[in-house]
Design a protein around this motif. Structure first.
Motif, PDB file in Angstrom:
ATOM      1  N   ILE A  79       0.812  -1.210   0.000  1.00 39.27           N
ATOM      2  CA  ILE A  79       0.000   0.000   0.000  1.00 39.27           C
ATOM      3  C   ILE A  79       0.855   1.274   0.000  1.00 39.27           C
ATOM      4  O   ILE A  79       0.744   2.114  -0.902  1.00 39.27           O
ATOM      5  N   ILE A  80       1.707   1.436   1.002  1.00 39.20           N
ATOM      6  CA  ILE A  80       2.520   2.654   1.087  1.00 39.20           C
ATOM      7  C   ILE A  80       3.586   2.699  -0.014  1.00 39.20           C
ATOM      8  O   ILE A  80       3.760   3.734  -0.668  1.00 39.20           O
ATOM      9  N   PRO A  81       4.335   1.593  -0.273  1.00 37.35           N
ATOM     10  CA  PRO A  81       5.312   1.644  -1.363  1.00 37.35           C
ATOM     11  C   PRO A  81       4.700   1.995  -2.718  1.00 37.35           C
ATOM     12  O   PRO A  81       5.282   2.765  -3.485  1.00 37.35           O
ATOM     13  N   ALA A  82       3.507   1.446  -2.998  1.00 46.21           N
ATOM     14  CA  ALA A  82       2.874   1.734  -4.282  1.00 46.21           C
ATOM     15  C   ALA A  82       2.501   3.203  -4.412  1.00 46.21           C
ATOM     16  O   ALA A  82       2.640   3.806  -5.478  1.00 46.21           O
ATOM     17  N   LEU A  83       2.018   3.790  -3.321  1.00 43.79           N
ATOM     18  CA  LEU A  83       1.653   5.203  -3.352  1.00 43.79           C
ATOM     19  C   LEU A  83       2.883   6.084  -3.565  1.00 43.79           C
ATOM     20  O   LEU A  83       2.853   7.042  -4.338  1.00 43.79           O
ATOM     21  N   LEU A  84       3.987   5.736  -2.907  1.00 43.21           N
ATOM     22  CA  LEU A  84       5.225   6.494  -3.081  1.00 43.21           C
ATOM     23  C   LEU A  84       5.745   6.369  -4.513  1.00 43.21           C
ATOM     24  O   LEU A  84       6.198   7.358  -5.114  1.00 43.21           O
ATOM     25  N   LEU A  85       5.678   5.168  -5.066  1.00 44.79           N
ATOM     26  CA  LEU A  85       6.126   4.965  -6.438  1.00 44.79           C
ATOM     27  C   LEU A  85       5.255   5.718  -7.427  1.00 44.79           C
ATOM     28  O   LEU A  85       5.744   6.253  -8.424  1.00 44.79           O
ATOM     29  N   ALA A  86       3.949   5.786  -7.142  1.00 44.70           N
ATOM     30  CA  ALA A  86       3.039   6.533  -8.024  1.00 44.70           C
ATOM     31  C   ALA A  86       3.364   8.024  -8.006  1.00 44.70           C
ATOM     32  O   ALA A  86       3.323   8.708  -9.037  1.00 44.70           O
ATOM     33  N   ARG A  87       3.675   8.551  -6.816  1.00 46.68           N
ATOM     34  CA  ARG A  87       4.057   9.961  -6.701  1.00 46.68           C
ATOM     35  C   ARG A  87       5.324  10.239  -7.513  1.00 46.68           C
ATOM     36  O   ARG A  87       5.425  11.260  -8.210  1.00 46.68           O
ATOM     37  N   LEU A  88       6.305   9.345  -7.411  1.00 42.80           N
ATOM     38  CA  LEU A  88       7.526   9.513  -8.189  1.00 42.80           C
ATOM     39  C   LEU A  88       7.221   9.466  -9.689  1.00 42.80           C
ATOM     40  O   LEU A  88       7.797  10.222 -10.475  1.00 42.80           O
ATOM     41  N   GLY A  89       6.297   8.561 -10.072  1.00 40.66           N
ATOM     42  CA  GLY A  89       5.924   8.465 -11.473  1.00 40.66           C
ATOM     43  C   GLY A  89       5.291   9.738 -11.989  1.00 40.66           C
ATOM     44  O   GLY A  89       5.598  10.199 -13.096  1.00 40.66           O
ATOM     45  N   ASP A  90       4.403  10.345 -11.202  1.00 41.35           N
ATOM     46  CA  ASP A  90       3.732  11.570 -11.621  1.00 41.35           C
ATOM     47  C   ASP A  90       4.660  12.783 -11.603  1.00 41.35           C
ATOM     48  O   ASP A  90       4.339  13.825 -12.173  1.00 41.35           O
ATOM     49  N   ARG A  91       5.798  12.658 -10.952  1.00 36.96           N
ATOM     50  CA  ARG A  91       6.786  13.744 -10.944  1.00 36.96           C
ATOM     51  C   ARG A  91       7.800  13.593 -12.072  1.00 36.96           C
ATOM     52  O   ARG A  91       8.788  14.320 -12.123  1.00 36.96           O
ATOM     53  N   GLY A  92       7.551  12.651 -12.960  1.00 40.85           N
ATOM     54  CA  GLY A  92       8.402  12.511 -14.133  1.00 40.85           C
ATOM     55  C   GLY A  92       9.178  11.218 -14.208  1.00 40.85           C
ATOM     56  O   GLY A  92       9.704  10.874 -15.269  1.00 40.85           O
ATOM     57  N   TRP A  93       9.247  10.460 -13.104  1.00 43.68           N
ATOM     58  CA  TRP A  93       9.976   9.189 -13.092  1.00 43.68           C
ATOM     59  C   TRP A  93       9.022   8.056 -13.459  1.00 43.68           C
ATOM     60  O   TRP A  93       8.702   7.188 -12.650  1.00 43.68           O
ATOM     61  N   ARG A  94       8.561   8.067 -14.692  1.00 41.17           N
ATOM     62  CA  ARG A  94       7.508   7.132 -15.112  1.00 41.17           C
ATOM     63  C   ARG A  94       7.965   5.675 -15.095  1.00 41.17           C
ATOM     64  O   ARG A  94       7.141   4.769 -14.982  1.00 41.17           O
ATOM     65  N   ARG A  95       9.248   5.429 -15.227  1.00 43.19           N
ATOM     66  CA  ARG A  95       9.719   4.043 -15.259  1.00 43.19           C
ATOM     67  C   ARG A  95       9.860   3.429 -13.866  1.00 43.19           C
ATOM     68  O   ARG A  95       9.901   2.204 -13.733  1.00 43.19           O
ATOM     69  N   VAL A  96       9.926   4.270 -12.850  1.00 41.09           N
ATOM     70  CA  VAL A  96      10.141   3.751 -11.495  1.00 41.09           C
ATOM     71  C   VAL A  96       9.029   2.798 -11.047  1.00 41.09           C
ATOM     72  O   VAL A  96       9.321   1.731 -10.482  1.00 41.09           O
ATOM     73  N   PRO A  97       7.711   3.114 -11.258  1.00 47.07           N
ATOM     74  CA  PRO A  97       6.661   2.169 -10.852  1.00 47.07           C
ATOM     75  C   PRO A  97       6.664   0.867 -11.653  1.00 47.07           C
ATOM     76  O   PRO A  97       5.899  -0.048 -11.332  1.00 47.07           O
ATOM     77  N   ILE A  98       7.512   0.780 -12.674  1.00 44.34           N
ATOM     78  CA  ILE A  98       7.639  -0.461 -13.437  1.00 44.34           C
ATOM     79  C   ILE A  98       8.861  -1.233 -12.970  1.00 44.34           C
ATOM     80  O   ILE A  98       8.790  -2.437 -12.680  1.00 44.34           O
ATOM     81  N   VAL A  99       9.996  -0.543 -12.860  1.00 49.76           N
ATOM     82  CA  VAL A  99      11.273  -1.202 -12.565  1.00 49.76           C
ATOM     83  C   VAL A  99      11.305  -1.787 -11.149  1.00 49.76           C
ATOM     84  O   VAL A  99      11.696  -2.950 -10.954  1.00 49.76           O
ATOM     85  N   VAL A 100      10.892  -0.994 -10.168  1.00 45.56           N
ATOM     86  CA  VAL A 100      10.989  -1.454  -8.767  1.00 45.56           C
ATOM     87  C   VAL A 100      10.116  -2.688  -8.508  1.00 45.56           C
ATOM     88  O   VAL A 100      10.591  -3.671  -7.921  1.00 45.56           O
ATOM     89  N   PRO A 101       8.835  -2.701  -8.903  1.00 53.53           N
ATOM     90  CA  PRO A 101       8.044  -3.924  -8.690  1.00 53.53           C
ATOM     91  C   PRO A 101       8.598  -5.142  -9.413  1.00 53.53           C
ATOM     92  O   PRO A 101       8.499  -6.269  -8.906  1.00 53.53           O
ATOM     93  N   LEU A 102       9.199  -4.938 -10.595  1.00 58.34           N
ATOM     94  CA  LEU A 102       9.757  -6.082 -11.320  1.00 58.34           C
ATOM     95  C   LEU A 102      10.897  -6.731 -10.546  1.00 58.34           C
ATOM     96  O   LEU A 102      11.099  -7.939 -10.641  1.00 58.34           O
ATOM     97  N   SER A 103      11.640  -5.944  -9.773  1.00 59.59           N
ATOM     98  CA  SER A 103      12.677  -6.534  -8.919  1.00 59.59           C
ATOM     99  C   SER A 103      12.039  -7.404  -7.839  1.00 59.59           C
ATOM    100  O   SER A 103      12.573  -8.462  -7.472  1.00 59.59           O
ATOM    101  N   GLY A 104      10.873  -6.985  -7.331  1.00 53.75           N
ATOM    102  CA  GLY A 104      10.137  -7.791  -6.360  1.00 53.75           C
ATOM    103  C   GLY A 104       9.611  -9.082  -6.961  1.00 53.75           C
ATOM    104  O   GLY A 104       9.632 -10.144  -6.312  1.00 53.75           O
ATOM    105  N   TYR A 105       9.136  -9.008  -8.194  1.00 47.59           N
ATOM    106  CA  TYR A 105       8.704 -10.220  -8.898  1.00 47.59           C
ATOM    107  C   TYR A 105       9.845 -11.226  -8.975  1.00 47.59           C
ATOM    108  O   TYR A 105       9.669 -12.428  -8.705  1.00 47.59           O
ATOM    109  N   LEU A 106      11.027 -10.745  -9.367  1.00 47.36           N
ATOM    110  CA  LEU A 106      12.174 -11.634  -9.519  1.00 47.36           C
ATOM    111  C   LEU A 106      12.545 -12.299  -8.191  1.00 47.36           C
ATOM    112  O   LEU A 106      12.793 -13.513  -8.134  1.00 47.36           O
ATOM    113  N   LEU A 107      12.553 -11.528  -7.109  1.00 45.05           N
ATOM    114  CA  LEU A 107      12.922 -12.080  -5.798  1.00 45.05           C
ATOM    115  C   LEU A 107      11.935 -13.149  -5.330  1.00 45.05           C
ATOM    116  O   LEU A 107      12.332 -14.177  -4.768  1.00 45.05           O
TER     117      LEU A 107
END
Length: 446
Positions: A79-107
């Protein structure tokens, strides 16, 4: 076409979100089958002496308890990590909400592989679920994907663009599910079943992560559409033009949120129990049959996309949502009485358009906000759905366990009833949109 031009075209395609989506879903479909079969095997000898349950009912209780805890962790921790990643995405870091969760998928995929190889307790997967959630998980990944797809499309074509994403997601899942059951039976030396399947899944997610870091590019289309462009979706397809943002109907947004919560609760609760239901008698599915059953679920992505393509030419977005909800309600109700495998597929065939509602609801919501807050809005929806999961997951699990003896399909009937309730707020949105459309046309006439 000259070779350099072909290379440029291929590189352009690789820079889009679609290849990442396909690789991720291929890996996830392999993982889902592996997890389902490993949990079944580890729960074969479960006993509940105090409950006086039969061996089969004890196994069902152990499997459903595992999935309840596992899914609750997946619902709560992102819940909290997703909201933080969404905020970063809306501030221009659009790839961050994709890259970070994919690392979690791999783990998480690597964790299940270690559980199989080293015979670790199944409870290790609860820790893996926590790591997956802290990376944002599906709660951050899927809104990130939908945001990139929304920003890369016009408002009039957004429903179709989002359904294309669902189509690719479903096709990749279909292919992965069809082969997953057979790959599960392959193993080397004494490592056990599932090692080959999970190794391939982990490699696909590693490739997906590298792709998202190196090649993914964000592309945004300006939302300026010509007034003369035909409205193929009907009178409800988009809000009537207005001057002030306040006229964008916050009431409609609340109604869309309520409908999404009810529908996801019905689908999530029903499908979660379905994964346990097919492992018990009289179905008692094998690994290959589990893969085929998952493939049937993925096939719904394709039929839902075809449904949007055909129906959007003559009906509104609201009607599309109602058609999809009716499709799921009828199919899951028929699932109450399934006793053989062919009956299962007949019930699934009624769910042909069950995946239309959610991308269409997201499309309507994305049209209510500016591009700068699109990611946050879609992530807020995903977070609300996660909170709903904290209620419907244990509720459906406990109801299923209580009704195992006299009517195992009762939870599917409950799921059908909740879906019908979800149609009420959507119908209200349709009525409100029609009134606003008529009011706008009256003003234009005057």
């Amino acid at each position: 076409m000259p070779l350099p031009a072909r290379c440029v075209a291929a590189l352009t395609v690789l820079r889009h979100i679609e290849p990442i989506l396909v690789l991720e879903q291929l890996g996830s479909s392999l993982y889902d089958t592996a997890l389902q079969m490993i949990v079944r095997d580890r729960s074969a000898n479960a006993t509940y002496p105090d409950a006086h349950l039969s061996r089969q009912d004890s196994q069902q209780k152990a499997i459903s308890d595992f999935y309840m805890t596992y899914n609750l962790i997946n619902q709560l921790t992102p819940i909290i990590p997703a909201l933080l990643l969404a905020r970063l995405g809306d501030r221009g870091w659009r790839r961050v909400p994709i890259v970070v969760p994919l690392s979690g998928y791999l783990l998480s995929r690597l964790a299940l592989l270690l559980v199989v190889i080293f015979r670790l307790p199944l409870e290790v997967m609860f820790g893996a679920a926590v790591l997956f959630g802290l990376s944002g998980g599906f709660c951050a990944y899927w809104p990130g994907v939908m945001t990139l797809a929304s920003l890369g499309s016009t408002e009039s074509g957004r429903s179709k663009a989002l359904m294309k994403v669902e189509l690719l997601y479903g096709m990749a899942g279909l292919v992965g599910s069809l082969v997953s059951g057979h790959l599960f039976l392959l193993y080397s030396s004494n490592l056990g079943h599932g090692t080959v399947l999970l190794t391939i899944s982990a490699l696909l997610h590693l490739l997906c992560l590298i792709h998202s870091i190196v090649l993914l590019q964000v592309k945004q289309i300006k939302q300026s559409e010509a007034e003369e462009s035909p409205n193929l979706l009907g009178p409800f397809s988009r809000p009537a033009p207005v001057e002030a943002p306040a006229e964008k109907n916050m009431v409609n947004m609340v109604l869309l949120f309520v409908a999404a919560i009810l529908y996801v609760s019905a689908v999530g609760g029903g499908v979660e129990i379905l994964a346990v239901f097919v492992l018990k008698e009289p179905l008692s599915w094998t690994a290959a049959q589990v893969g085929y059953g998952n493939a049937a679920g993925c096939l719904i992505f394709i039929t839902s996309f075809l449904g949007v393509t055909v129906f959007r030419r003559c009906v509104s977005d609201v009607m599309l949502i109602l058609i999809g909800m009716l499709s799921f309600a009828s199919g899951i109700y028929f699932m109450c009485f399934v006793r053989t495998t062919y009956m299962f597929y007949l019930a699934r065939s009624l769910n042909l358009f069950a995946l239309i509602p959610m991308p269409t609801i997201r499309s309507l919501l994305s049209q209510q906000v500016t591009a700068s807050s699109c990611g946050t809005t879609l992530t807020c929806l995903q977070l609300v759905l996660k909170f709903a999961g904290l209620a419907y997951i244990p509720a459906f699990t406990k109801i299923y366990q209580k009704t195992l003896d006299w009517f195992p399909g009762f939870v599917f009937m409950l799921s059908s009833i909740i879906t019908v309730l979800a149609m009420i707020p959507i119908s209200i949105v349709g009525c409100r949109s029609r009134q606003k459309r008529q009011q706008y046309e009256r003003i234009q006439g005057e």
